[in-house]
Design a protein around this motif. Structure first.
Motif, PDB file in Angstrom:
ATOM      1  N   THR A 263      89.776 -42.629 140.926  1.00  0.00           N
ATOM      2  CA  THR A 263      89.618 -41.216 140.574  1.00  0.00           C
ATOM      3  C   THR A 263      89.585 -40.990 139.068  1.00  0.00           C
ATOM      4  OG1 THR A 263      92.015 -40.809 140.638  1.00  0.00           O
ATOM      5  CG2 THR A 263      90.772 -40.484 142.687  1.00  0.00           C
ATOM      6  N   PRO A 267      82.643 -38.819 137.769  1.00  0.00           N
ATOM      7  CA  PRO A 267      81.883 -38.804 139.028  1.00  0.00           C
ATOM      8  C   PRO A 267      80.614 -39.641 138.994  1.00  0.00           C
ATOM      9  CG  PRO A 267      82.670 -36.600 138.500  1.00  0.00           C
ATOM     10  CD  PRO A 267      82.992 -37.455 137.310  1.00  0.00           C
ATOM     11  N   GLU A 268      79.905 -39.615 137.870  1.00  0.00           N
ATOM     12  CA  GLU A 268      78.661 -40.392 137.818  1.00  0.00           C
ATOM     13  C   GLU A 268      78.918 -41.894 137.900  1.00  0.00           C
ATOM     14  OE1 GLU A 268      79.813 -39.183 133.569  1.00  0.00           O
ATOM     15  OE2 GLU A 268      79.705 -38.257 135.561  1.00  0.00           O
ATOM     16  N   ARG A 270      81.547 -43.252 139.448  1.00  0.00           N
ATOM     17  CA  ARG A 270      81.935 -43.513 140.826  1.00  0.00           C
ATOM     18  C   ARG A 270      80.698 -43.614 141.716  1.00  0.00           C
ATOM     19  NH1 ARG A 270      86.147 -39.505 139.873  1.00  0.00           N
ATOM     20  NH2 ARG A 270      85.096 -38.014 141.262  1.00  0.00           N
ATOM     21  N   GLY A 271      79.701 -42.797 141.429  1.00  0.00           N
ATOM     22  CA  GLY A 271      78.466 -42.873 142.194  1.00  0.00           C
ATOM     23  C   GLY A 271      77.771 -44.210 142.032  1.00  0.00           C
ATOM     24  N   LEU A 295      82.957 -42.303 149.230  1.00  0.00           N
ATOM     25  CA  LEU A 295      82.793 -41.617 147.952  1.00  0.00           C
ATOM     26  C   LEU A 295      83.113 -40.127 148.083  1.00  0.00           C
ATOM     27  CD1 LEU A 295      81.883 -41.818 145.012  1.00  0.00           C
ATOM     28  CD2 LEU A 295      79.531 -41.408 145.790  1.00  0.00           C
ATOM     29  N   ASP A 296      82.734 -39.516 149.197  1.00  0.00           N
ATOM     30  CA  ASP A 296      82.980 -38.089 149.331  1.00  0.00           C
ATOM     31  C   ASP A 296      84.425 -37.748 149.653  1.00  0.00           C
ATOM     32  OD1 ASP A 296      83.199 -38.925 151.934  1.00  0.00           O
ATOM     33  OD2 ASP A 296      81.416 -37.893 152.672  1.00  0.00           O
TER      34      ASP A 296
END
Length: 298
Positions: A263, A267-268, A270-271, A295-296
Motif C-alpha cells: 500500500t 497506485p500506478e 501497484r498497477g 489489486l482492487d
C-alpha cells in the motif's frame, strides 16, 4: 529413547577454570522443515544445514530476547550466488540461491571455493534492547563455514575460537546437523591483559586440544545427549551448563505486513506489479510461499 531431548536444541556451557565458554547446537525436525520447502541438491542441503547450525550457535548467544543474528554470504564466480540464514528467539530460517547446472557438474562434496568462488561472509548482530547493530565481514576462505566463522572471531572479536559443523542425511531421508562453538575469554579483572594480547594461552590450548577430538558422528548422533558429549570432552574440569534453548524453523513473513508494504507504493506502481488477472504476487524465499493480493482489494 534417551532421557534427554537431543534434537532442535542449543546448549550453552562454561569451563570457569579454563576461562572458556561454549555452545552446542543440534537440529533435526527444524532442519527438515527448512530443507523440505526447497528441494536442494545434496551439496546445497549440506551447506544450508551448516549455515543454520552456525546461525543458531551465534544467535543463541545474544543477551536479550528479540535480538537477531543474520549470516549472509555473497559470492563471485561460484555456483552459489547468495546464502542467507538467521536466528531470532529460537527460530531459524534460511535459503540459498544457486546455479543447479553448475552444482550438477561438481563432485559430491565440493570445496567451499568451488561453491562460492571469491566470496564474503557477513555476520550481523541486531540488539533489540539497545537498538545497536554490528556487522563483521570476512572472506569465505578455508575448508568450511566453520573456518570462516573462526576467522571472524579472530579478526572482529579478537577471541580465540574453535567452530565445528557437521551434517548428515539418515537412511530414512531425515536430516541431522550439529555444531560446537567454544571460545577463550579475556581474563576477568579490569586492568589485566586481554587474552589475545598474550603470547601463550595454556588453558585455551588445553581446551582446544580436547575439543578437536570431537567427531562429526557425535554431533549428528540424535541418540547421543549433548550433555554426554560435554562429559566425554571435559570430564577433568568443572563444567557449568545453562538451560537449553529450544530451536524451531520459523519464518516471519506475514500477509498483513506484506499488504501494508504494497500500500505504500503509488497506485500506478501497484498497477505495474499486477499480472493480467489483476493480482500482485510476493514470494518469500525463506519459506517458498507465494502471497497473492487482488489489486482492487488494496
Amino acid at each position: 529413547m534417551t532421557a534427554y531431548q537431543t534434537l532442535d536444541l542449543a546448549l550453552g556451557f562454561t569451563i570457569p577454570d579454563r576461562h572458556a565458554r561454549g555452545r552446542f547446537v543440534r537440529v533435526g525436525p527444524a532442519l527438515d522443515k527448512v530443507l523440505g520447502a526447497h528441494g536442494y541438491p545434496p551439496a546445497i542441503e549440506r551447506l544450508m544445514a551448516e549455515a543454520l547450525v552456525l546461525a543458531a550457535l551465534l544467535g543463541s548467544m545474544l543477551k536479550h530476547d528479540a535480538g537477531q543474528l543474520t549470516l549472509q554470504a555473497q559470492a563471485e564466480g561460484g555456483a552459489v550466488e547468495l546464502m542467507v540464514a538467521d536466528y531470532k528467539d529460537g527460530q531459524v530460517r534460511g535459503y540459498i540461491r544457486h546455479d543447479p547446472d553448475r552444482i550438477a557438474e561438481m563432485p559430491a562434496d565440493p570445496s567451499l571455493f568451488a561453491l562460492f568462488g571469491k566470496g564474503y561472509l557477513a555476520i550481523t548482530f541486531d540488539q533489540s534492547v539497545t537498538g545497536e547493530r554490528y556487522q563483521g565481514i570476512v572472506p569465505l576462505e578455508g575448508g568450511s563455514l566453520g573456518d570462516a566463522a573462526e576467522a571472524y572471531f579472530s579478526q572482529s572479536e579478537q577471541l580465540p575460537s574453535l567452530v565445528r559443523l557437521a551434517s548428515c542425511r539418515l537412511p530414512d531421508g531425515r536430516h541431522v546437523a550439529g555444531g560446537l562453538l567454544i571460545q577463550h575469554l579475556p581474563e576477568g579483572e579490569e586492568g589485566r591483559d586481554r587474552i589475545h594480547t598474550r603470547l601463550d594461552h595454556p588453558e585455551w590450548e588445553h581446551v582446544r586440544a580436547l575439543a578437536q577430538t570431537l567427531k562429526s558422528e557425535e554431533l549428528t548422533d540424535g541418540e547421543l545427549p549433548l550433555e554426554t558429549i560435554l562429559w566425554r570432552l571435559f570430564n577433568e574440569d568443572e563444567v557449568r551448563i545453562f538451560p537449553a534453548v529450544a530451536l524451531a524453523r520459523g519464518c516471519r513473513c506475514d500477509p498483513a505486513h506484506i499488504r501494508s508494504v504494497i500500500t505504500r507504493f503509488p497506485p500506478e506502481e501497484r498497477g505495474e506489479m499486477a499480472d493480467e488477472r489483476g493480482e500482485i504476487h510476493v514470494d518469500c524465499e525463506f519459506c517458498a510461499q507465494r502471497f497473492s493480493f487482488a489489486l482492487d482489494s488494496i
